[in-house]
Design a protein around this motif. Structure first.
Motif, PDB file in Angstrom:
ATOM      1  N   VAL A   1       0.838  -1.204   0.000  1.00 45.15           N
ATOM      2  CA  VAL A   1       0.000   0.000   0.000  1.00 45.15           C
ATOM      3  C   VAL A   1       0.870   1.250   0.000  1.00 45.15           C
ATOM      4  CG1 VAL A   1      -1.632   1.348   1.360  1.00 45.15           C
ATOM      5  CG2 VAL A   1      -1.990  -1.119   1.060  1.00 45.15           C
ATOM      6  N   TRP A   2       1.957   1.237   0.793  1.00 45.63           N
ATOM      7  CA  TRP A   2       2.882   2.382   0.842  1.00 45.63           C
ATOM      8  C   TRP A   2       3.562   2.585  -0.504  1.00 45.63           C
ATOM      9  CZ3 TRP A   2       8.313   1.860   0.329  1.00 45.63           C
ATOM     10  CH2 TRP A   2       9.022   3.049   0.492  1.00 45.63           C
ATOM     11  N   ARG A   3       3.942   1.484  -1.148  1.00 46.38           N
ATOM     12  CA  ARG A   3       4.689   1.573  -2.405  1.00 46.38           C
ATOM     13  C   ARG A   3       3.792   1.833  -3.603  1.00 46.38           C
ATOM     14  NH1 ARG A   3       7.304  -3.892  -4.330  1.00 46.38           N
ATOM     15  NH2 ARG A   3       5.083  -4.201  -4.800  1.00 46.38           N
ATOM     16  N   ASP A   4       2.612   1.170  -3.651  1.00 46.29           N
ATOM     17  CA  ASP A   4       1.780   1.203  -4.857  1.00 46.29           C
ATOM     18  C   ASP A   4       0.408   1.820  -4.651  1.00 46.29           C
ATOM     19  OD1 ASP A   4       3.657  -0.440  -6.564  1.00 46.29           O
ATOM     20  OD2 ASP A   4       3.238  -1.923  -5.017  1.00 46.29           O
ATOM     21  N   GLY A   5       0.057   2.166  -3.400  1.00 46.56           N
ATOM     22  CA  GLY A   5      -1.274   2.686  -3.142  1.00 46.56           C
ATOM     23  C   GLY A   5      -2.296   1.552  -3.041  1.00 46.56           C
ATOM     24  N   VAL A   6      -3.502   1.905  -2.592  1.00 44.14           N
ATOM     25  CA  VAL A   6      -4.538   0.880  -2.416  1.00 44.14           C
ATOM     26  C   VAL A   6      -4.931   0.269  -3.753  1.00 44.14           C
ATOM     27  CG1 VAL A   6      -6.902   0.447  -1.647  1.00 44.14           C
ATOM     28  CG2 VAL A   6      -5.427   1.977  -0.328  1.00 44.14           C
ATOM     29  N   ARG A   7      -5.188   1.113  -4.746  1.00 48.28           N
ATOM     30  CA  ARG A   7      -5.581   0.584  -6.056  1.00 48.28           C
ATOM     31  C   ARG A   7      -4.461  -0.226  -6.681  1.00 48.28           C
ATOM     32  NH1 ARG A   7      -8.918   5.479  -9.132  1.00 48.28           N
ATOM     33  NH2 ARG A   7     -10.642   5.601  -7.624  1.00 48.28           N
ATOM     34  N   GLY A   8      -3.238   0.261  -6.534  1.00 44.58           N
ATOM     35  CA  GLY A   8      -2.105  -0.476  -7.081  1.00 44.58           C
ATOM     36  C   GLY A   8      -1.939  -1.834  -6.421  1.00 44.58           C
ATOM     37  N   THR A   9      -2.164  -1.886  -5.114  1.00 45.22           N
ATOM     38  CA  THR A   9      -2.051  -3.155  -4.386  1.00 45.22           C
ATOM     39  C   THR A   9      -3.104  -4.143  -4.856  1.00 45.22           C
ATOM     40  OG1 THR A   9      -1.139  -2.054  -2.443  1.00 45.22           O
ATOM     41  CG2 THR A   9      -2.123  -4.233  -2.107  1.00 45.22           C
ATOM     42  N   LEU A  10      -4.342  -3.664  -4.990  1.00 44.24           N
ATOM     43  CA  LEU A  10      -5.404  -4.539  -5.490  1.00 44.24           C
ATOM     44  C   LEU A  10      -5.088  -5.031  -6.895  1.00 44.24           C
ATOM     45  CD1 LEU A  10      -8.544  -2.572  -4.231  1.00 44.24           C
ATOM     46  CD2 LEU A  10      -7.586  -4.690  -3.294  1.00 44.24           C
ATOM     47  N   ALA A  11      -4.488  -4.155  -7.710  1.00 42.93           N
ATOM     48  CA  ALA A  11      -4.122  -4.545  -9.075  1.00 42.93           C
ATOM     49  C   ALA A  11      -3.032  -5.620  -9.062  1.00 42.93           C
ATOM     50  CB  ALA A  11      -3.652  -3.327  -9.864  1.00 42.93           C
ATOM     51  N   LEU A  12      -2.095  -5.510  -8.112  1.00 44.37           N
ATOM     52  CA  LEU A  12      -1.031  -6.508  -8.006  1.00 44.37           C
ATOM     53  C   LEU A  12      -1.604  -7.884  -7.695  1.00 44.37           C
ATOM     54  CD1 LEU A  12       1.772  -4.593  -6.041  1.00 44.37           C
ATOM     55  CD2 LEU A  12       1.807  -5.304  -8.434  1.00 44.37           C
ATOM     56  N   PHE A  13      -2.551  -7.937  -6.766  1.00 41.10           N
ATOM     57  CA  PHE A  13      -3.180  -9.221  -6.436  1.00 41.10           C
ATOM     58  C   PHE A  13      -3.952  -9.766  -7.635  1.00 41.10           C
ATOM     59  CE2 PHE A  13      -2.462  -8.038  -1.993  1.00 41.10           C
ATOM     60  CZ  PHE A  13      -2.130  -9.268  -1.444  1.00 41.10           C
ATOM     61  N   ARG A  14      -4.625  -8.870  -8.358  1.00 42.15           N
ATOM     62  CA  ARG A  14      -5.420  -9.307  -9.506  1.00 42.15           C
ATOM     63  C   ARG A  14      -4.522  -9.796 -10.639  1.00 42.15           C
ATOM     64  NH1 ARG A  14      -7.510  -4.744 -10.622  1.00 42.15           N
ATOM     65  NH2 ARG A  14      -6.073  -4.238 -12.312  1.00 42.15           N
ATOM     66  N   ASP A  15      -3.392  -9.118 -10.847  1.00 45.25           N
ATOM     67  CA  ASP A  15      -2.554  -9.408 -12.009  1.00 45.25           C
ATOM     68  C   ASP A  15      -1.527 -10.517 -11.772  1.00 45.25           C
ATOM     69  OD1 ASP A  15      -3.898  -7.373 -13.286  1.00 45.25           O
ATOM     70  OD2 ASP A  15      -2.346  -5.862 -12.921  1.00 45.25           O
ATOM     71  N   MET A  16      -1.394 -10.987 -10.546  1.00 46.36           N
ATOM     72  CA  MET A  16      -0.360 -12.005 -10.312  1.00 46.36           C
ATOM     73  C   MET A  16      -0.742 -13.333 -10.967  1.00 46.36           C
ATOM     74  SD  MET A  16      -0.794 -13.004  -6.281  1.00 46.36           S
ATOM     75  CE  MET A  16      -2.275 -13.818  -5.643  1.00 46.36           C
ATOM     76  N   GLY A  17      -2.035 -13.534 -11.225  1.00 47.35           N
ATOM     77  CA  GLY A  17      -2.473 -14.702 -11.971  1.00 47.35           C
ATOM     78  C   GLY A  17      -2.134 -16.027 -11.316  1.00 47.35           C
ATOM     79  N   LEU A  18      -2.184 -17.075 -12.106  1.00 54.19           N
ATOM     80  CA  LEU A  18      -1.898 -18.417 -11.597  1.00 54.19           C
ATOM     81  C   LEU A  18      -0.466 -18.585 -11.092  1.00 54.19           C
ATOM     82  CD1 LEU A  18      -3.842 -20.718 -14.096  1.00 54.19           C
ATOM     83  CD2 LEU A  18      -4.473 -20.078 -11.759  1.00 54.19           C
ATOM     84  N   PRO A  19       0.543 -17.963 -11.753  1.00 54.16           N
ATOM     85  CA  PRO A  19       1.902 -18.082 -11.206  1.00 54.16           C
ATOM     86  C   PRO A  19       2.001 -17.551  -9.782  1.00 54.16           C
ATOM     87  CG  PRO A  19       1.994 -17.298 -13.455  1.00 54.16           C
ATOM     88  CD  PRO A  19       0.547 -17.267 -13.057  1.00 54.16           C
ATOM     89  N   GLY A  20       1.357 -16.417  -9.519  1.00 56.63           N
ATOM     90  CA  GLY A  20       1.393 -15.842  -8.181  1.00 56.63           C
ATOM     91  C   GLY A  20       0.680 -16.719  -7.168  1.00 56.63           C
ATOM     92  N   VAL A  21      -0.469 -17.268  -7.552  1.00 55.62           N
ATOM     93  CA  VAL A  21      -1.195 -18.172  -6.652  1.00 55.62           C
ATOM     94  C   VAL A  21      -0.348 -19.409  -6.348  1.00 55.62           C
ATOM     95  CG1 VAL A  21      -3.217 -19.651  -6.425  1.00 55.62           C
ATOM     96  CG2 VAL A  21      -3.464 -17.371  -7.429  1.00 55.62           C
ATOM     97  N   ALA A  22       0.315 -19.939  -7.371  1.00 56.88           N
ATOM     98  CA  ALA A  22       1.153 -21.126  -7.185  1.00 56.88           C
ATOM     99  C   ALA A  22       2.311 -20.842  -6.238  1.00 56.88           C
ATOM    100  CB  ALA A  22       1.679 -21.606  -8.531  1.00 56.88           C
ATOM    101  N   VAL A  23       2.949 -19.682  -6.410  1.00 54.00           N
ATOM    102  CA  VAL A  23       4.058 -19.310  -5.520  1.00 54.00           C
ATOM    103  C   VAL A  23       3.554 -19.135  -4.088  1.00 54.00           C
ATOM    104  CG1 VAL A  23       5.696 -17.464  -4.952  1.00 54.00           C
ATOM    105  CG2 VAL A  23       5.496 -18.291  -7.302  1.00 54.00           C
ATOM    106  N   GLY A  24       2.382 -18.504  -3.934  1.00 60.05           N
ATOM    107  CA  GLY A  24       1.809 -18.329  -2.606  1.00 60.05           C
ATOM    108  C   GLY A  24       1.519 -19.653  -1.927  1.00 60.05           C
ATOM    109  N   VAL A  25       0.969 -20.584  -2.666  1.00 60.82           N
ATOM    110  CA  VAL A  25       0.678 -21.913  -2.114  1.00 60.82           C
ATOM    111  C   VAL A  25       1.972 -22.616  -1.710  1.00 60.82           C
ATOM    112  CG1 VAL A  25      -0.202 -24.205  -2.667  1.00 60.82           C
ATOM    113  CG2 VAL A  25      -1.497 -22.177  -3.348  1.00 60.82           C
ATOM    114  N   CYS A  26       3.024 -22.465  -2.531  1.00 62.42           N
ATOM    115  CA  CYS A  26       4.314 -23.085  -2.208  1.00 62.42           C
ATOM    116  C   CYS A  26       4.877 -22.544  -0.898  1.00 62.42           C
ATOM    117  CB  CYS A  26       5.307 -22.853  -3.343  1.00 62.42           C
ATOM    118  SG  CYS A  26       5.020 -23.867  -4.810  1.00 62.42           S
ATOM    119  N   PHE A  27       4.828 -21.230  -0.717  1.00 61.10           N
ATOM    120  CA  PHE A  27       5.335 -20.645   0.523  1.00 61.10           C
ATOM    121  C   PHE A  27       4.496 -21.088   1.722  1.00 61.10           C
ATOM    122  CE2 PHE A  27       7.570 -17.285  -2.042  1.00 61.10           C
ATOM    123  CZ  PHE A  27       8.832 -17.546  -1.550  1.00 61.10           C
ATOM    124  N   ALA A  28       3.192 -21.187   1.534  1.00 59.56           N
ATOM    125  CA  ALA A  28       2.325 -21.641   2.629  1.00 59.56           C
ATOM    126  C   ALA A  28       2.636 -23.087   2.998  1.00 59.56           C
ATOM    127  CB  ALA A  28       0.859 -21.504   2.218  1.00 59.56           C
TER     128      ALA A  28
END
Length: 312
Positions: free
Chosen positions: A64-91
């Protein structure tokens, strides 16, 4: 997936930045053992829950500090399946670590994690044809040998299929996350690491006996989550996309070397001779490999050569 997977073409400046960021992530992660010694909460799942919550809070605040609220929401939206896969791996990695310790020794878990650079190199080569040079293979072998020396006196001879299987799962999950972060370098992986901490927190909440802790414990858990885990993940996710997966995983083993040093300096727990010897082997291997890497980067590129850096 919104974008087609493309391999990044980092400049030498980007590579050096990636090296610095991944090294810093290992530095922050290495304080985990020293911080954990201050936490008195008896239930390990309580520790996992609050550590994950504070890590998620830090990562959300950072974005939020770096990208703002809208930018943060966009990051979550745009990370796609690769981002979800990486998140699951870390979990999976963070959760399996806690469960594995209930079945097997710390030595076995640490030794399995020493295989992360090897697994990352193999995955990158087999799946994405990211070649690994002979010096890197030698460095990986030296790291595994050094960790084996460090933990050899802790082996009990008892084998737990569940515990050792989970320890192997940690290495596979972290290696997979490292390779995907590098391969999908166009995807910002900070929200992916945040997703991983949220998944870990939700899972821990289903296992925890109580979430109540003392004020002092909460302060240490904040440091354990926000600074040790959250900041470390942010640095790693940013830097690992700029350097080869095997090199990123190799730098991450600095955590294994520095962890016992902080526990010794802060808590007075003197490391054993084998710990010192194994750590020296690892540190020397990393220093030599890093020196060779910077020497390679200092050499001028051949005319007409662009795109990916020379294979390591």
């Amino acid at each position: 997936m919104a974008e087609t997977a493309v391999q990044a073409s980092p400049t030498r400046g980007d590579e050096r930045l990636g090296f610095i960021l991944v090294t810093l992530s290992a530095l922050f992660w290495s304080f985990g053992g020293a911080i954990a010694r201050f936490v008195e909460a008896g239930d390990s799942w309580t520790v996992v829950f609050w550590r994950s919550v504070w890590a998620a809070a830090f990562l959300i605040g950072f974005m939020v500090w770096r990208d703002g609220v809208r930018g943060t929401l966009a990051l979550f939206r745009d990370m796609g399946l690769p981002g979800v896969a990486v998140g699951v791996c870390f979990a999976i990695a963070s959760t399996s670590f806690v469960v594995a310790l209930a079945y097997t020794t710390v030595a076995n878990v640490v030794l399995m994690q020493a295989g992360v650079p090897l697994l990352a190199a193999l995955m990158g080569w087999i799946i994405f044809r990211e070649r690994v040079s002979l010096p890197t293979w030698f460095a990986i072998a030296a790291v595994i040998a050094g960790v084996a020396i460090m933990v050899s006196e802790s082996f009990t001879g008892d084998v737990s299929p569940i515990g050792d299987g989970l320890a192997l799962l940690i290495a596979v999950a972290f290696s997979s996350a490292t390779v995907m972060t590098r391969r999908f370098a166009h995807v910002r992986m900070t929200p992916a690491t945040c997703l991983g901490t949220l998944i870990a927190a939700v899972f821990a909440a289903t296992q925890v006996s109580t979430v109540l802790v003392s004020g002092i414990d909460m302060a240490w858990l904040f440091a354990f989550g926000a600074l040790n885990l959250g900041l470390g993940l942010a640095l790693f996710a940013t830097g690992a996309r700029l350097i080869p997966a095997a090199f990123a995983a190799l730098l991450g083993t600095l955590e294994t070397v520095l962890g016992p040093v902080w526990v010794w300096l802060i808590h007075g727990e003197t490391p054993s001779a084998r710990t010192v010897l194994g750590g020296t082997v690892i540190f020397a291997a990393l220093l030599v490999h890093i020196a060779l890497e910077f020497r390679r980067q200092a050499q001028p590129r051949k005319p007409g050569v662009t795109g990916m850096p020379a294979p390591r």
